[in-house]
Design a protein around this motif. Structure first.
Motif, PDB file in Angstrom:
ATOM      1  N   LEU A   1       0.833  -1.197   0.000  1.00 38.91           N
ATOM      2  CA  LEU A   1       0.000   0.000   0.000  1.00 38.91           C
ATOM      3  C   LEU A   1       0.871   1.252   0.000  1.00 38.91           C
ATOM      4  CD1 LEU A   1      -2.772   1.343   0.199  1.00 38.91           C
ATOM      5  CD2 LEU A   1      -2.651   1.054   2.684  1.00 38.91           C
ATOM      6  N   ALA A   2       1.932   1.243   0.790  1.00 35.79           N
ATOM      7  CA  ALA A   2       2.824   2.401   0.857  1.00 35.79           C
ATOM      8  C   ALA A   2       3.476   2.669  -0.489  1.00 35.79           C
ATOM      9  CB  ALA A   2       3.888   2.177   1.933  1.00 35.79           C
ATOM     10  N   ALA A   3       3.886   1.592  -1.184  1.00 30.71           N
ATOM     11  CA  ALA A   3       4.537   1.763  -2.480  1.00 30.71           C
ATOM     12  C   ALA A   3       3.588   2.345  -3.513  1.00 30.71           C
ATOM     13  CB  ALA A   3       5.078   0.412  -2.965  1.00 30.71           C
ATOM     14  N   VAL A   4       2.363   1.862  -3.519  1.00 30.55           N
ATOM     15  CA  VAL A   4       1.382   2.370  -4.486  1.00 30.55           C
ATOM     16  C   VAL A   4       1.048   3.827  -4.195  1.00 30.55           C
ATOM     17  CG1 VAL A   4      -1.022   2.183  -5.221  1.00 30.55           C
ATOM     18  CG2 VAL A   4       0.395   0.133  -5.057  1.00 30.55           C
ATOM     19  N   LEU A   5       0.784   4.147  -2.939  1.00 33.40           N
ATOM     20  CA  LEU A   5       0.410   5.516  -2.602  1.00 33.40           C
ATOM     21  C   LEU A   5       1.555   6.490  -2.830  1.00 33.40           C
ATOM     22  CD1 LEU A   5      -1.783   5.044   0.600  1.00 33.40           C
ATOM     23  CD2 LEU A   5      -2.503   5.389  -1.764  1.00 33.40           C
ATOM     24  N   ALA A   6       2.796   6.026  -2.687  1.00 26.85           N
ATOM     25  CA  ALA A   6       3.945   6.898  -2.908  1.00 26.85           C
ATOM     26  C   ALA A   6       4.058   7.307  -4.368  1.00 26.85           C
ATOM     27  CB  ALA A   6       5.227   6.192  -2.460  1.00 26.85           C
ATOM     28  N   GLN A   7       3.578   6.451  -5.268  1.00 30.57           N
ATOM     29  CA  GLN A   7       3.687   6.725  -6.703  1.00 30.57           C
ATOM     30  C   GLN A   7       2.404   7.273  -7.307  1.00 30.57           C
ATOM     31  OE1 GLN A   7       5.624   3.466  -8.941  1.00 30.57           O
ATOM     32  NE2 GLN A   7       6.023   2.518  -6.953  1.00 30.57           N
ATOM     33  N   ALA A   8       1.325   7.240  -6.538  1.00 37.29           N
ATOM     34  CA  ALA A   8       0.032   7.677  -7.078  1.00 37.29           C
ATOM     35  C   ALA A   8      -0.013   9.197  -7.171  1.00 37.29           C
ATOM     36  CB  ALA A   8      -1.106   7.169  -6.196  1.00 37.29           C
ATOM     37  N   ALA A   9      -0.665   9.668  -8.236  1.00 38.86           N
ATOM     38  CA  ALA A   9      -0.855  11.105  -8.394  1.00 38.86           C
ATOM     39  C   ALA A   9      -1.930  11.575  -7.418  1.00 38.86           C
ATOM     40  CB  ALA A   9      -1.271  11.416  -9.832  1.00 38.86           C
TER      41      ALA A   9
ATOM     42  N   PRO B   1     -11.106  11.573 -21.294  1.00 35.97           N
ATOM     43  CA  PRO B   1     -10.805  12.765 -20.503  1.00 35.97           C
ATOM     44  C   PRO B   1     -10.336  12.393 -19.106  1.00 35.97           C
ATOM     45  CG  PRO B   1     -12.904  13.022 -21.646  1.00 35.97           C
ATOM     46  CD  PRO B   1     -12.475  11.605 -21.799  1.00 35.97           C
ATOM     47  N   GLY B   2      -9.259  13.072 -18.674  1.00 35.09           N
ATOM     48  CA  GLY B   2      -8.820  12.859 -17.307  1.00 35.09           C
ATOM     49  C   GLY B   2      -7.811  11.735 -17.166  1.00 35.09           C
ATOM     50  N   ASP B   3      -7.362  11.115 -18.271  1.00 33.16           N
ATOM     51  CA  ASP B   3      -6.378  10.034 -18.158  1.00 33.16           C
ATOM     52  C   ASP B   3      -5.132  10.556 -17.445  1.00 33.16           C
ATOM     53  OD1 ASP B   3      -7.831   8.055 -19.243  1.00 33.16           O
ATOM     54  OD2 ASP B   3      -6.822   8.012 -21.190  1.00 33.16           O
ATOM     55  N   GLY B   4      -4.613   9.730 -16.558  1.00 34.05           N
ATOM     56  CA  GLY B   4      -3.404  10.090 -15.860  1.00 34.05           C
ATOM     57  C   GLY B   4      -3.652  10.879 -14.594  1.00 34.05           C
ATOM     58  N   VAL B   5      -4.918  11.150 -14.277  1.00 33.36           N
ATOM     59  CA  VAL B   5      -5.225  11.909 -13.067  1.00 33.36           C
ATOM     60  C   VAL B   5      -5.817  10.960 -12.050  1.00 33.36           C
ATOM     61  CG1 VAL B   5      -6.520  13.817 -12.091  1.00 33.36           C
ATOM     62  CG2 VAL B   5      -5.691  13.971 -14.455  1.00 33.36           C
ATOM     63  N   GLY B   6      -5.345  11.000 -10.819  1.00 39.34           N
ATOM     64  CA  GLY B   6      -5.935  10.182  -9.762  1.00 39.34           C
ATOM     65  C   GLY B   6      -5.344   8.811  -9.725  1.00 39.34           C
TER      66      GLY B   6
END
Length: 262
Positions: free
Chosen positions: A216-224, A257-262
């Motif tokens: 979870l930490a790894a994913v959240l660290a890289q998430a926009a 629309p919005g690709d790459g966000v979130g």
């Protein structure tokens, strides 16, 4: 066996299934009815919009239109019929006048966004949308026909197209239910939503720092940073529609629309 038992029980009580749309609103003879189905439905919608679906009772609707409760049953035999009238009334709010673009994905997304806005205007609607029977009112049928017209350019079997309609309806209903629940919870908080997010964010950061949740930490660290709900809604539907693209079709999710966000 249970279904057979219910059917036999219904027959014993003289109950027979009836669709309110096959029931004439006005008999051929006699005085003009004092109330119309449209007025009854509008009253019920006003009550539900203000106080929720559970506030809609035959007694309250009758009071709203200036009728006796028992008199209302002459127009609407069952509460389920009243719900069906309500679904039809708000389904008339769909704007189906614009020409279809010929791009089935774009046309489906446009219809889905209308559905989302309709449910947000009438927060009680998702509860009834989950009931298949209410999807076959006159105005709901117009929407369904428009949806299938939008899918004419999709190379898929008729049954697959109906599955797509059901999937989009379920996705929109689920997403709006989530939005409504978030909004209701935020209104009930004794502090601001930003204050709550700050406290929960600090708690989560502390938990991640323990090292007990490495994935979870790894994913959240890289998430926009998360985008807004509109962007998330379009991404969700775009990914769902990818599964209906025929082999060799457009690249899944291209241009969403919005690709790459979130």
């Amino acid at each position: 066996m249970a279904a057979s038992g219910r059917a036999a029980d219904g027959a014993a009580h003289g109950a027979t299934p009836e669709v309110i749309w096959t029931r004439p609103e006005r008999a051929g003879r006699g005085p003009r009815p004092a109330h119309s189905r449209a007025a009854i439905a509008a009253a019920a919608v006003r009550i539900a919009d203000a106080d929720g679906l559970d506030a809609v009772s035959m007694r309250r609707v009758a009071a709203e239109i200036g009728s006796g409760t028992m008199s209302l049953y002459n127009y609407v035999p069952r509460k389920e019929d009243l719900h069906e009238l309500m679904v039809d009334a708000v389904s008339a709010e769909y704007d189906l006048s614009a020409p279809l673009t010929g791009d089935w994905r774009a046309d489906v997304l446009a219809l889905a966004e209308q559905s989302r806005e309709l449910m947000r205007r009438h927060p009680w609607l998702p509860r009834l949308t989950a009931t298949t029977a209410y999807g076959f009112t006159p105005h709901a049928l117009r929407y369904l026909d428009r949806f299938l017209a939008a899918l004419e350019g999709l190379d898929a079997a008729p049954g697959t197209k109906m599955e797509l309609v059901a999937m989009v309806t379920a996705s929109v209903t689920s997403y709006v239910t989530f939005e409504i629940a978030l909004a209701e919870r935020a209104r009930a908080l004794p502090w601001s939503e930003a204050e709550e997010q700050a406290v929960r964010g600090a708690y989560l950061a502390g938990q991640l720092a323990t090292g007990e949740y490495p994935h979870l930490a790894a994913v959240l660290a890289q998430a926009a940073e998360p985008g807004d709900h509109d962007e998330a809604f379009r991404r969700m539907l775009g990914r769902a529609l990818d599964g209906f693209e025929p082999p060799g079709g457009a690249a899944p999710g291209a241009g969403t629309p919005g690709d790459g966000v979130g």
